[in-house]
Design an enzyme around this catalytic site. Structure first.
Site, PDB file in Angstrom:
ATOM      1  N   SER A  24     -86.128 -32.633  14.670  1.00  0.00           N
ATOM      2  CA  SER A  24     -86.394 -31.189  14.574  1.00  0.00           C
ATOM      3  C   SER A  24     -85.638 -30.435  15.676  1.00  0.00           C
ATOM      4  CB  SER A  24     -87.907 -30.909  14.642  1.00  0.00           C
ATOM      5  OG  SER A  24     -88.427 -31.184  15.927  1.00  0.00           O
ATOM      6  N   LYS A  25     -85.561 -31.021  16.870  1.00  0.00           N
ATOM      7  CA  LYS A  25     -84.831 -30.356  17.958  1.00  0.00           C
ATOM      8  C   LYS A  25     -83.325 -30.332  17.649  1.00  0.00           C
ATOM      9  CE  LYS A  25     -86.392 -29.026  21.353  1.00  0.00           C
ATOM     10  NZ  LYS A  25     -87.015 -27.699  21.697  1.00  0.00           N
ATOM     11  N   GLU A  27     -93.350 -27.863  19.387  1.00  0.00           N
ATOM     12  CA  GLU A  27     -94.194 -29.056  19.396  1.00  0.00           C
ATOM     13  C   GLU A  27     -93.359 -30.087  20.144  1.00  0.00           C
ATOM     14  OE1 GLU A  27     -97.223 -29.589  18.404  1.00  0.00           O
ATOM     15  OE2 GLU A  27     -97.554 -27.611  17.527  1.00  0.00           O
ATOM     16  N   TYR A  54     -96.075 -49.089  26.180  1.00  0.00           N
ATOM     17  CA  TYR A  54     -95.563 -49.418  24.843  1.00  0.00           C
ATOM     18  C   TYR A  54     -94.535 -50.554  24.926  1.00  0.00           C
ATOM     19  CZ  TYR A  54     -97.302 -44.682  23.549  1.00  0.00           C
ATOM     20  OH  TYR A  54     -98.051 -43.558  23.338  1.00  0.00           O
ATOM     21  N   GLU A  88     -83.110 -36.028  23.833  1.00  0.00           N
ATOM     22  CA  GLU A  88     -83.487 -36.923  22.723  1.00  0.00           C
ATOM     23  C   GLU A  88     -82.659 -36.670  21.464  1.00  0.00           C
ATOM     24  OE1 GLU A  88     -87.565 -37.782  22.095  1.00  0.00           O
ATOM     25  OE2 GLU A  88     -87.995 -37.871  24.233  1.00  0.00           O
ATOM     26  N   THR A 114     -83.232 -30.874  24.204  1.00  0.00           N
ATOM     27  CA  THR A 114     -83.618 -32.112  24.875  1.00  0.00           C
ATOM     28  C   THR A 114     -82.536 -33.172  24.767  1.00  0.00           C
ATOM     29  OG1 THR A 114     -85.162 -33.970  24.711  1.00  0.00           O
ATOM     30  CG2 THR A 114     -84.861 -32.689  22.717  1.00  0.00           C
ATOM     31  N   TYR A 117     -89.642 -35.635  15.982  1.00  0.00           N
ATOM     32  CA  TYR A 117     -89.508 -34.625  17.053  1.00  0.00           C
ATOM     33  C   TYR A 117     -88.037 -34.361  17.356  1.00  0.00           C
ATOM     34  CZ  TYR A 117     -88.931 -32.913  21.832  1.00  0.00           C
ATOM     35  OH  TYR A 117     -88.503 -32.213  22.938  1.00  0.00           O
ATOM     36  N   SER A 118     -87.291 -35.435  17.649  1.00  0.00           N
ATOM     37  CA  SER A 118     -85.900 -35.208  18.072  1.00  0.00           C
ATOM     38  C   SER A 118     -85.051 -34.705  16.910  1.00  0.00           C
ATOM     39  CB  SER A 118     -85.301 -36.450  18.726  1.00  0.00           C
ATOM     40  OG  SER A 118     -85.463 -37.591  17.927  1.00  0.00           O
TER      41      SER A 118
HETATM   42  P1  NAD Z   1     -95.455 -28.143  25.884  1.00  0.00           P
HETATM   43  O1  NAD Z   1     -95.913 -28.874  24.672  1.00  0.00           O
HETATM   44  O2  NAD Z   1     -96.112 -28.406  27.176  1.00  0.00           O
HETATM   45  O3  NAD Z   1     -95.541 -26.568  25.630  1.00  0.00           O
HETATM   46  C1  NAD Z   1     -95.148 -25.978  24.420  1.00  0.00           C
HETATM   47  C2  NAD Z   1     -95.655 -24.540  24.413  1.00  0.00           C
HETATM   48  O4  NAD Z   1     -95.179 -23.920  23.206  1.00  0.00           O
HETATM   49  C3  NAD Z   1     -97.183 -24.420  24.399  1.00  0.00           C
HETATM   50  O5  NAD Z   1     -97.598 -23.436  25.304  1.00  0.00           O
HETATM   51  C4  NAD Z   1     -97.513 -24.016  22.963  1.00  0.00           C
HETATM   52  O6  NAD Z   1     -98.697 -23.256  22.849  1.00  0.00           O
HETATM   53  C5  NAD Z   1     -96.274 -23.216  22.603  1.00  0.00           C
HETATM   54  N1  NAD Z   1     -96.026 -23.176  21.147  1.00  0.00           N
HETATM   55  C6  NAD Z   1     -96.018 -24.213  20.291  1.00  0.00           C
HETATM   56  N2  NAD Z   1     -95.765 -23.781  19.034  1.00  0.00           N
HETATM   57  C7  NAD Z   1     -95.582 -22.439  19.118  1.00  0.00           C
HETATM   58  C8  NAD Z   1     -95.278 -21.422  18.171  1.00  0.00           C
HETATM   59  N3  NAD Z   1     -95.112 -21.709  16.877  1.00  0.00           N
HETATM   60  N4  NAD Z   1     -95.159 -20.151  18.612  1.00  0.00           N
HETATM   61  C9  NAD Z   1     -95.339 -19.844  19.916  1.00  0.00           C
HETATM   62  N5  NAD Z   1     -95.641 -20.758  20.859  1.00  0.00           N
HETATM   63  C10 NAD Z   1     -95.760 -22.042  20.464  1.00  0.00           C
HETATM   64  O7  NAD Z   1     -93.887 -28.418  25.971  1.00  0.00           O
HETATM   65  P2  NAD Z   1     -92.957 -28.586  27.260  1.00  0.00           P
HETATM   66  O8  NAD Z   1     -92.987 -29.985  27.702  1.00  0.00           O
HETATM   67  O9  NAD Z   1     -93.243 -27.503  28.213  1.00  0.00           O
HETATM   68  O10 NAD Z   1     -91.519 -28.349  26.592  1.00  0.00           O
HETATM   69  C11 NAD Z   1     -90.990 -27.034  26.500  1.00  0.00           C
HETATM   70  C12 NAD Z   1     -89.630 -27.109  25.808  1.00  0.00           C
HETATM   71  O11 NAD Z   1     -88.751 -27.951  26.558  1.00  0.00           O
HETATM   72  C13 NAD Z   1     -89.673 -27.703  24.405  1.00  0.00           C
HETATM   73  O12 NAD Z   1     -88.770 -26.986  23.600  1.00  0.00           O
HETATM   74  C14 NAD Z   1     -89.216 -29.137  24.583  1.00  0.00           C
HETATM   75  O13 NAD Z   1     -88.596 -29.615  23.413  1.00  0.00           O
HETATM   76  C15 NAD Z   1     -88.220 -28.980  25.729  1.00  0.00           C
HETATM   77  N6  NAD Z   1     -88.045 -30.151  26.592  1.00  0.00           N
HETATM   78  C16 NAD Z   1     -89.122 -30.775  27.159  1.00  0.00           C
HETATM   79  C17 NAD Z   1     -88.918 -31.841  28.038  1.00  0.00           C
HETATM   80  C18 NAD Z   1     -90.079 -32.563  28.703  1.00  0.00           C
HETATM   81  O14 NAD Z   1     -89.853 -33.570  29.369  1.00  0.00           O
HETATM   82  N7  NAD Z   1     -91.310 -32.090  28.587  1.00  0.00           N
HETATM   83  C19 NAD Z   1     -87.617 -32.275  28.309  1.00  0.00           C
HETATM   84  C20 NAD Z   1     -86.535 -31.621  27.702  1.00  0.00           C
HETATM   85  C21 NAD Z   1     -86.766 -30.555  26.865  1.00  0.00           C
HETATM   86  O1  DAU Z   2     -86.415 -36.862  27.157  1.00  0.00           O
HETATM   87  C1  DAU Z   2     -86.958 -35.589  27.027  1.00  0.00           C
HETATM   88  C2  DAU Z   2     -88.261 -35.681  26.268  1.00  0.00           C
HETATM   89  O2  DAU Z   2     -89.202 -36.285  27.152  1.00  0.00           O
HETATM   90  C3  DAU Z   2     -88.766 -34.337  25.776  1.00  0.00           C
HETATM   91  O3  DAU Z   2     -87.856 -33.808  24.854  1.00  0.00           O
HETATM   92  C4  DAU Z   2     -90.158 -34.485  25.131  1.00  0.00           C
HETATM   93  O4  DAU Z   2     -90.676 -33.215  24.782  1.00  0.00           O
HETATM   94  C5  DAU Z   2     -91.088 -35.146  26.134  1.00  0.00           C
HETATM   95  O5  DAU Z   2     -92.336 -35.379  25.544  1.00  0.00           O
HETATM   96  C6  DAU Z   2     -90.493 -36.471  26.636  1.00  0.00           C
HETATM   97  O6  DAU Z   2     -90.462 -37.437  25.562  1.00  0.00           O
HETATM   98  P1  DAU Z   2     -90.818 -38.990  25.809  1.00  0.00           P
HETATM   99  O7  DAU Z   2     -91.235 -39.574  24.525  1.00  0.00           O
HETATM  100  O8  DAU Z   2     -89.729 -39.665  26.558  1.00  0.00           O
HETATM  101  O9  DAU Z   2     -92.074 -38.802  26.830  1.00  0.00           O
HETATM  102  P2  DAU Z   2     -93.482 -39.561  26.929  1.00  0.00           P
HETATM  103  O10 DAU Z   2     -94.082 -39.125  28.218  1.00  0.00           O
HETATM  104  O11 DAU Z   2     -94.264 -39.433  25.684  1.00  0.00           O
HETATM  105  O12 DAU Z   2     -93.039 -41.083  27.063  1.00  0.00           O
HETATM  106  C7  DAU Z   2     -92.201 -41.526  28.132  1.00  0.00           C
HETATM  107  C8  DAU Z   2     -91.959 -43.013  27.910  1.00  0.00           C
HETATM  108  O13 DAU Z   2     -93.200 -43.716  28.148  1.00  0.00           O
HETATM  109  C9  DAU Z   2     -91.539 -43.379  26.497  1.00  0.00           C
HETATM  110  O14 DAU Z   2     -90.601 -44.444  26.559  1.00  0.00           O
HETATM  111  C10 DAU Z   2     -92.831 -43.857  25.838  1.00  0.00           C
HETATM  112  C11 DAU Z   2     -93.602 -44.459  26.984  1.00  0.00           C
HETATM  113  N1  DAU Z   2     -95.066 -44.346  26.921  1.00  0.00           N
HETATM  114  C12 DAU Z   2     -95.604 -43.106  26.696  1.00  0.00           C
HETATM  115  C13 DAU Z   2     -96.967 -42.940  26.655  1.00  0.00           C
HETATM  116  C14 DAU Z   2     -97.560 -41.573  26.374  1.00  0.00           C
HETATM  117  C15 DAU Z   2     -95.865 -45.448  27.151  1.00  0.00           C
HETATM  118  O15 DAU Z   2     -95.368 -46.572  27.377  1.00  0.00           O
HETATM  119  N2  DAU Z   2     -97.232 -45.275  27.121  1.00  0.00           N
HETATM  120  C16 DAU Z   2     -97.827 -44.072  26.870  1.00  0.00           C
HETATM  121  O16 DAU Z   2     -99.070 -43.986  26.832  1.00  0.00           O
END
Ligand code: NAD
Ligand code: DAU
Length: 338
Positions: free
Chosen positions: A154-155, A85, A208, A128, A126, A151-152
């Protein structure tokens, strides 16, 4: 090499699978994904239909029996765990699924890997987990973990478990910690695709707080490169930081998207801040540069233009992923905050 990738139907997993199969003609990938609201099987349907080196399995990383059966395949060389998640705002509304998947699910994968003797495990984490920075400095791998959101937290818990599996059982484990990704297939609850969608529809752009929170943005394929290098060259028991050298305030990100789209800044709407909102992230990735040869390849403006071009060419994808459940969540969230 045969790899079990989890969460491969999400944003980063989809990019990773595409990139690895294109780059390594001798690699095979099994993708285990539960298909939550964030997972879209269609992302990789062309591979499912035409690529014998790719296999999709729908299932939960918490499922001991299923995961064990996938790992008992004698040809499996490695596990890369993307499944999670991933959205901070959702974790504030309801932390429980974050504990279930991000902690219990990750531990289940590690335990199954231990029992079946998997020789490589990359756990994707991450930046975070380090908490928040003031105006100066960067996170290094020795920065103490100080997560601020469910979230962070849990990670960070899973990172600790990964460390324990290495220290206690000698499990061949590498943890990756990356900054904010952007690029194709990102679910439109995250800042960049959400602002893009709203701006296209001339809707208010929710920023935000004061909009001055800073994130370090990395092109998603550069993160995938970091995960690939960790898989191939990472030292067991180590965590590696990855970043994009692109620190931007949120308001600047929003203004840049408006400039690319030719939309007015009058759409910007400041809304109530995210509780516990981390002020600034910045990554020192010198360890990954030295040990793995990692360097990000794309600047923020160029990457953002490529990302917007992808969304422009894939409006059908955007429509598909915006299900009713997604809309309800977003409507509730913004009602509370505006
Ligand atoms: P995402 O939410 O787009 O995708 C998560 C995927 O995991 C989905 O396909 C979902 O169906 C699957 N999933 C969720 N729960 C599951 C479960 N119990 N069993 C099997 N599959 C499950 O996430 P993302 O942005 O692609 O992030 C992927 C990974 O990278 C995560 O671990 C996240 O913490 C990490 N991460 C993300 C970012 C970012 O900026 N998006 C940055 C750093 C690290
Ligand atoms: O830093 C890595 C992380 O980046 C990953 O571990 C997470 O999975 C990923 O979701 C992302 O987390 P953030 O909370 O930084 O991403 P988000 O896109 O939700 O928000 C980016 C910044 O923008 C944050 O400071 C909150 C702000 N924001 C976000 C949304 C969705 C806004 O101001 N308005 C918005 O509507």
């Amino acid at each position: 090499m045969k790899i079990l990738v989890t969460g491969g139907c999400g944003f980063i997993g989809t990019n990773f699978i595409r990139m690895m199969l294109a780059k390594h003609p001798d690699w095979k990938i099994v993708n285990l994904d539960k298909l939550t609201y964030a997972g879209n099987r269609l992302n990789l349907m062309d591979l499912e239909e035409n690529e014998p080196r790719y296999e999709f399995v729908q299932g939960d990383i918490c499922d001991r029996e299923l995961v064990t059966s996938l790992m008992e395949d004698g040809h499996l060389d490695a596990v890369v765990n993307f499944a999670a998640e991933s959205h901070v705002d959702r974790s504030i509304n309801d932390p429980t699924p974050f504990v279930t998947t991000n902690i219990q699910g990750a531990q289940n994968l590690m335990e199954c890997a231990r029992q079946t003797g998997i020789s490589r495990f990359v756990h994707v984490s991450t930046d975070e987990v380090y908490g928040t920075l003031g105006p100066d400095g960067k996170f290094t791998e020795s920065t103490p973990l100080a997560p601020n959101s469910p979230y962070s937290a849990s990670k960070a818990s899973a990172d600790m478990m990964a460390r324990a599996y290495f220290e206690t059982y000698g499990m061949p484990m590498v943890v990756t910690r990356c900054s904010n990704n952007y690029g194709p297939y990102q679910f439109p609850e995250k800042l960049i695709p959400l602002i893009y969608l709203n701006a296209k529809a001339d809707k208010a752009l929710p920023v935000y707080g004061d909009g001055m929170n800073v994130r370090d943005w990395i092109w998603v394929e550069d993160h995938c490169l970091g995960v690939e290098l960790s898989l191939l060259k990472g030292r067991d028991g180590k965590a590696y930081n990855f970043g994009g050298d692109a620190e931007e305030t949120n308001i600047d990100v929003v203004r840049t998207i408006l400039a690319v789209l030719g939309k007015p800044e009058s759409l910007i709407t400041y809304v109530k801040d995210r509780p516990g909102h981390d002020r600034r992230y910045a990554m020192d990735y010198s360890l990954a540069a030295e040990e793995l040869g990692f360097a990000p390849t794309l600047g923020f403006r160029e990457g953002l233009e490529k990302t917007i071009a992808w969304y422009e060419a894939n409006t059908e994808w955007l429509e598909t992923v915006q299900s009713g459940a997604y809309r309800n969540f977003m409507d509730e969230w913004y009602k509370e905050r505006s």
